[in-house]
Scaffold this active site. Structure first.
Site, PDB file in Angstrom:
ATOM      1  N   SER A  14       0.861  -1.204   0.050  1.00  0.00           N
ATOM      2  CA  SER A  14       0.068  -0.183  -0.021  1.00  0.00           C
ATOM      3  C   SER A  14       0.947   1.227  -0.107  1.00  0.00           C
ATOM      4  CB  SER A  14      -0.958  -0.099   0.989  1.00  0.00           C
ATOM      5  OG  SER A  14      -1.887   1.115   1.150  1.00  0.00           O
ATOM      6  N   HIS A  15       0.832   2.037   1.088  1.00  0.00           N
ATOM      7  CA  HIS A  15       1.393   3.310   1.183  1.00  0.00           C
ATOM      8  C   HIS A  15       2.737   3.468   1.869  1.00  0.00           C
ATOM      9  CE1 HIS A  15      -0.622   2.470   4.712  1.00  0.00           C
ATOM     10  NE2 HIS A  15      -0.001   3.166   5.305  1.00  0.00           N
ATOM     11  N   ASP A  24      -1.579   6.971  -3.369  1.00  0.00           N
ATOM     12  CA  ASP A  24      -0.528   6.081  -2.729  1.00  0.00           C
ATOM     13  C   ASP A  24      -0.116   5.085  -3.799  1.00  0.00           C
ATOM     14  OD1 ASP A  24      -2.629   4.378  -2.777  1.00  0.00           O
ATOM     15  OD2 ASP A  24      -2.188   3.430  -0.554  1.00  0.00           O
ATOM     16  N   ASP A  37      -0.522   1.942  -4.354  1.00  0.00           N
ATOM     17  CA  ASP A  37      -1.353   1.095  -4.967  1.00  0.00           C
ATOM     18  C   ASP A  37      -2.655   1.460  -5.375  1.00  0.00           C
ATOM     19  OD1 ASP A  37      -2.168   1.209  -2.453  1.00  0.00           O
ATOM     20  OD2 ASP A  37      -3.287  -0.936  -2.314  1.00  0.00           O
ATOM     21  N   ASP A  97      -5.083   3.036  -4.044  1.00  0.00           N
ATOM     22  CA  ASP A  97      -6.472   3.062  -3.366  1.00  0.00           C
ATOM     23  C   ASP A  97      -6.920   4.254  -2.466  1.00  0.00           C
ATOM     24  OD1 ASP A  97      -4.690   2.420  -1.384  1.00  0.00           O
ATOM     25  OD2 ASP A  97      -5.937   0.685  -0.659  1.00  0.00           O
ATOM     26  N   ARG A  98      -5.840   4.890  -1.964  1.00  0.00           N
ATOM     27  CA  ARG A  98      -6.025   6.009  -1.310  1.00  0.00           C
ATOM     28  C   ARG A  98      -5.931   7.442  -2.052  1.00  0.00           C
ATOM     29  NH1 ARG A  98      -3.548   4.802   4.713  1.00  0.00           N
ATOM     30  NH2 ARG A  98      -3.845   2.599   4.643  1.00  0.00           N
ATOM     31  N   LYS A 118     -11.271   0.465  -1.394  1.00  0.00           N
ATOM     32  CA  LYS A 118     -11.342   2.016  -1.724  1.00  0.00           C
ATOM     33  C   LYS A 118     -10.809   2.396  -2.800  1.00  0.00           C
ATOM     34  CE  LYS A 118      -7.529   2.015   1.841  1.00  0.00           C
ATOM     35  NZ  LYS A 118      -7.903   1.280   2.896  1.00  0.00           N
TER      36      LYS A 118
END
Length: 583
Positions: free
Chosen positions: A123-124, A299, A301, A303-304, A399
């Site tokens: 992720s982030h 981010d 991936d 999703d944010r 998300k």
């Protein structure tokens, strides 16, 4: 080519318990002999036979370091486990929301549909040889595996003795679109490499009015900047913003995906998205020139998201509330109304006020997107969000950062319908937010993150906070001793959630101190890092008086910040005099 299946002996490896976001560790951990193999096989063993034998699986991620190796390993293990076909995004690239979309929407040439997928992302968190890697499994609804599956995966990692693998299967060229076919003991096995953006772009065009957004972007009054932070969002940004919506390439910032994210920390917030923050006029020094009217970041991936106006930051809590308040008028997908809205418990109550005003079903859930997914599968929720820069809707079960950006562009286009061609002043991001506050009140809000804290000390701090809750009068005595100008604590608890869809109960989801005036202090331990513990402190003050909604957040929240740090004995337990990140 015909391949054979080998059975490799292995033994359990400690610490392979997946969290709400999957399994995340340093790359060096994943490179240990059998580490990734064990987890993948434990996942296959946790699934029912029809989800593996003869099934179609998606395997892709954010392209971070070690992704190429991991994809080849999973392909070979999938073949050996009897999977019929594997779908891979070109160059291993698929954003987390795109994986969800592909699982839910994509059909193969023969009508095949995916039953799930492995997403390779941390992720982030940073990427690179000395940084983070991660893996998680998403189910046939496109959402993260539920606890019933992740618990089985973990139990399997503790007893695993062997795994099958097609070791003689050559590496598949994942840089070229096409199908590679093999023959194995159980028949044909295909690997299809496909365009990373096609399915996702098609879905976005079915949700939003691209012509309306294109008209906004073409206006000389409107300028914007999009920062992919060298994450996988770059694989979609050019296609959507330049090719589909007609923007100039110059609006794209850091939109070439890199396995180490350009050496940066791909977390879209005011601390790490330094280049975008400076360009939007929110940096510590003046960069010269007029900032764009609209800015956004993603981010690793994708999703944010972070939403910015000219010299103006939109909190994620306000963002989801504003999207919900404007969805039916601005976004065609929602023209028939919202089924309901939901937020994670630490997220501010801005969405609650909108839900009450619009008479919408409202849900407060623990942190973790799977809780939203259950509500969506039950037809109870259309729009949802969390304070950690995650916003989404029921179009997928993750998300979705680019969806949030397009939602904001849709709202801007809707608010400026009569202004784009005429002499009228552009309705800005700041205008929209301030009008929202005037209508619904403002939730002053901040989050303090203390990263890589000693896990034992973090646990002691949380135990201290729980112990304090046994006597609210004693808590109020401490509070008044710190600041006499704040309301009393009305109640305190550990948040617990009963899922209205499946009846499952989630306990110990965060420690809450709820004040009589609607203010809140929330403390949580987060498992999204790869080592140590992260303590998250959330501070919220609600202001209904429209004449008082223009204060600086730091000023409005100062008394509660003081109370939170002293009540928790933060510095005493952690040794930290300041947080790592303030959002």
């Amino acid at each position: 080519m015909v391949f054979k299946v080998s059975i490799v002996s292995t033994s359990p490896i400690d610490g392979q318990k997946p969290g709400t976001s999957g399994l995340r560790k340093k790359v060096k951990v994943f490179k240990q002999p059998n580490y990734l193999h064990n987890f993948v096989q434990a996942t296959f063993n946790a699934l029912t036979a029809e989800k593996v034998k003869g099934a179609t699986l998606v395997v892709s991620g954010d392209g971070r370091y070690f992704s190429n190796d991991a994809v080849q390993i999973i392909i070979k293990m999938a073949a050996a486990n009897g999977v019929r076909r594997v779908w891979v995004g070109k160059n291993t690239l698929l954003s987390t929301p795109a994986v969800s979309a592909v699982i839910r929407e994509r059909s193969g040439a023969d009508g095949s549909k995916a039953t799930g997928g492995f997403i390779l992302t941390a992720s982030h968190n940073p990427g690179g040889p000395t940084e983070d890697f991660g893996i998680k499994y998403n189910m046939e609804n496109g959402g993260p595996a539920p606890e019933s599956i992740t618990d089985k995966i973990y139990e399997n990692t503790k007893t695993i003795k062997e795994y099958p693998i097609a070791q003689d299967l050559p590496n598949v060229d994942i840089s070229a679109i096409g199908v590679t076919s093999f023959e194995g003991p159980e028949g044909k096995f295909d690997v299809e490499v496909f365009d990373s953006a096609d399915d996702y772009v098609k879905l976005m065009k079915s949700i939003f009015d691209f012509e309306s957004i294109r008209k906004l972007i073409s206006s000389p009054k409107f300028t914007f900047c999009y920062d992919a932070m060298h994450g996988v969002a770059g694989a979609y940004a050019h296609r959507i913003f330049v090719e589909e919506l007609g923007a100039q390439e110059s609006v794209l910032l850091n939109c070439i995906p890199k396995e180490d994210f350009g050496g940066g920390h791909p977390d879209p917030n005011l601390t790490y998205a330094k280049e975008l923050v400076a360009r939007m006029g929110l940096g510590k020094s003046d960069t010269g020139g007029e900032p764009p009217e609209f800015g956004a970041a993603a981010d690793g991936d994708a999703d944010r998201n972070m939403i910015l106006g000219k010299r103006f930051f939109v909190t994620p809590s306000d963002s989801v509330a504003i999207i919900a308040a404007n969805a039916t008028g601005a976004i065609p997908y929602f023209k028939s109304g919202l089924k309901g809205v939901a937020r994670s418990m630490p997220t501010s109550a801005a969405l609650d006020v909108v839900a009450k005003s619009l008479n919408l079903k409202f849900f407060e859930v623990p942190t973790g997107w799977k809780f939203f997914g259950n509500l969506m599968d039950g037809g109870m929720c259309s729009v949802c969000g969390e304070e950690s820069f995650g916003t989404g809707s029921d179009h997928i079960r993750e998300k979705d950062g680019i969806w949030a950006v397009l939602a904001w562009m849709s709202i801007l286009a809707h608010k400026n319908k009569g202004n784009i061609d005429g002499d009228g002043k552009l309705v800005t991001v700041e205008d929209i937010v301030r009008q929202h506050w005037a209508t619904y009140g403002r939730h002053y809000y901040t989050r303090y993150d203390y990263e890589n804290v000693d896990a034992g000390k973090a646990k002691e701090l949380m135990e201290h906070l729980v112990k304090l809750q046994s006597s609210i009068p004693e808590v109020n005595k401490i509070v008044k001793g710190i600041r006499s100008d704040v309301a009393n604590v009305a109640s305190a608890d550990e948040f617990e959630y009963k899922d209205p869809v499946d009846g499952s109960i989630s306990k110990h989801q965060g420690i809450r101190y709820l004040f009589e005036d609607g203010s809140r202090l929330v403390f949580r331990l987060s498992g999204t890092g790869s080592e140590g513990a992260t303590i998250r402190l959330y501070i919220e003050q609600y202001e209904k008086d429209a004449s008082k909604t223009g204060r600086e957040s730091s000023e409005a929240l100062s008394p509660l910040v003081d109370i939170a740090l002293k009540l928790s004995k933060m510095e005493e337990f952690t040794g930290r005099s300041a947080p790592t990140v303030i959002t």
